[in-house]
Design an enzyme around this catalytic site. Structure first.
Site, PDB file in Angstrom:
ATOM      1  CG  HIS A  78      -0.253  -2.359  10.771  1.00 48.67           C
ATOM      2  ND1 HIS A  78      -1.936  -2.387  11.049  1.00 48.67           N
ATOM      3  CD2 HIS A  78      -0.084  -1.530  11.209  1.00 48.67           C
ATOM      4  CE1 HIS A  78      -2.295  -1.596  11.601  1.00 48.67           C
ATOM      5  NE2 HIS A  78      -1.303  -0.225  11.918  1.00 48.67           N
ATOM      6  CG  ASN A 104      -0.826   2.179  14.160  1.00 47.50           C
ATOM      7  OD1 ASN A 104      -1.505   1.721  13.483  1.00 47.50           O
ATOM      8  ND2 ASN A 104       0.227   1.758  15.412  1.00 47.50           N
ATOM      9  CB  CYS A 146      -4.474  -1.856   9.229  1.00 50.66           C
ATOM     10  SG  CYS A 146      -4.199  -2.904   8.464  1.00 50.66           S
TER      11      CYS A 146
END
Length: 442
Positions: free
Chosen positions: A366, A387, A74
């Site tokens: 994250h 995202n 991520c």
């Protein structure tokens, strides 16, 4: 104070617990709801949908989302998202994706090189020493920080996704990570033995180079070798065709992007530490001689102010957070009051943000990208989040976050230094305070 002998739970204790439960008039209702539906479904606040409607006074046009699939990349995806958004604006093109595989390949090799040097440097300590144990535990992992991704871009540049596309192993990293972790720990045994046997610096360097070469081979088999050059080809929004042949990754980054990553800073809110200080997390730096992992720790109001300023200027914002807290993946909701678990169980679950850091409840799990914010009288009440979990989560991959979730579970943003005050920029010149490898900001 220490206990000489642990206190045993007795039959009388359990009898009292049973009686206390029986005395609660709502016990059977709550029990049926929780056992039938699960904790989160029973605790969900239906007003969350009201708080999290998807309109924003400041909203950037960012197109389709990316998908990291079953990987911990991520941190890399989010940086490449901010870069591709800029490329799309500068060159008038939609949904231009950069290769995540390309940076991931180099991270595997560079991070192995750093690991071997850390193992050599700590060879005089036992394997159960906390620092050594941390390095061994993190071996093979594919999580990371914004400065790590920035260091990779600065050294290796970037390429389009089509020039080095994803493979099965980049989209499902578990097998490669476990194999690499085993190799690195086995190599640690060899290197520590060489140090104990008084091997020379040249011998250690040669053994390390050999081990890094083996990691390179593993990565090449699993991800493919990075191209030295590629042809840039795309059609812009006016249907005009563009082509440049034989670009190197570094020349492409310099020519096609109007950004100097050295102009950016990681602004954190970690209230377990003194604010208005500069910190460094050297243990996670992935490139020898590359970009340092530094954090400017400030009050949360400052963090939000600089993030809003960058969004208002049309630039998206990388941010680190604890996405596992109060999140609905399906609906794309991030709301600190989404699941009323404390009310459901009738217990106190409150911790301050500083206490969560101190007592191992807070963790940066994250990284995502801020692409919008809704301001009411100049103050934010919700944020738009891009995202990297594909289009099947949230609304075509976009999440919406309440401002109280931002307060509680967002720990860092990356912004241009121009949004800082003169006093804050001056702090960046200070000698940073070294953080322990296991600090929650890792």
């Amino acid at each position: 104070m220490s206990l000489e002998k642990p206190s045993e739970l007795t039959a009388n204790d359990f009898k009292q617990f049973h009686q206390e439960l029986s005395n609660r008039p709502d016990a059977s209702i709550i029990s049926r709801a929780v056992m039938t539906n699960g904790i989160d479904a029973a605790a969900t606040d239906p007003q969350a949908k009201v708080r999290l409607h998807r309109e924003f006074s400041v909203e950037l046009d960012t197109g389709t989302v990316t998908n990291q699939k079953q990987s911990g990349r991520c941190w890399e995806f989010s940086l490449l998202n901010t870069l591709r958004h800029q490329f799309e604006q500068l060159h008038h093109v939609k949904n231009f994706e950069l290769s995540q595989n390309y940076l991931f390949f180099w991270d595997r090799v560079e991070r192995a090189n750093m690991f071997y040097q850390q193992i050599i440097a700590t060879a005089d300590k036992g394997p159960n020493d906390r620092e050594v144990a941390f390095y061994l535990k993190m071996a093979g992992g594919d999580g990371g920080q914004w400065p790590m991704a920035a260091a990779l871009v600065e050294k290796y540049g970037v390429i389009p996704a089509y020039a080095m596309p994803e493979t099965y192993n980049t989209e499902h990293t578990a097998a490669f990570a476990s194999t690499l972790a085993l190799k690195m720990r086995r190599d640690a045994v060899v290197l520590r033995r060489l140090v104990r046997d008084d091997a020379s610096a040249d011998q250690l360097a040669e053994k390390r180079r050999q081990m890094v070469g083996e990691v390179y081979r593993m990565a090449a088999y699993s991800f493919g070798e990075p191209p030295a050059t590629f042809d840039l080809e795309y059609r812009d929004s006016d249907k005009k065709w563009h082509r440049q042949a034989n670009l190197t990754p570094t020349s492409f980054f310099k020519q096609a992007f109007n950004v100097d990553l050295e102009d950016y800073v990681v602004v954190t809110n970690s209230p377990d530490k003194p604010l208005n200080e500069l910190y460094r997390l050297a243990s996670q730096e992935n490139i020898a001689g590359g970009k340092q992992i530094q954090f400017l720790n400030v009050d949360m109001s400052v963090l939000k102010k600089v993030a809003i300023a960058q969004l208002q200027d049309g630039e998206t914002v990388w941010f680190g957070n604890d996405v596992l807290q109060q999140m609905s993946r399906e609906q794309g909701f991030l709301d600190a009051q989404l699941y009323r678990r404390a009310e459901l169980f009738g217990i106190d679950l409150s911790l301050s943000k500083a206490q969560r850091f101190e007592y191992h409840e807070a963790e940066v799990t994250h990284a995502m990208t801020l692409t919008g914010v809704n301001l009411v009288d100049g103050q934010p009440n919700r944020w738009k989040v891009e995202n990297s979990w594909g289009e099947k989560n949230g609304e075509k991959g976009y999440f919406v976050m309440t401002d109280d979730w931002m307060d509680q579970f967002v720990y860092e943003v990356v912004v241009h230094k121009k949004y800082l005050t003169d006093e804050q920029r001056a702090i960046l010149t200070h000698q940073p305070v070294e953080l322990a490898p296991w600090d929650p900001l890792m």
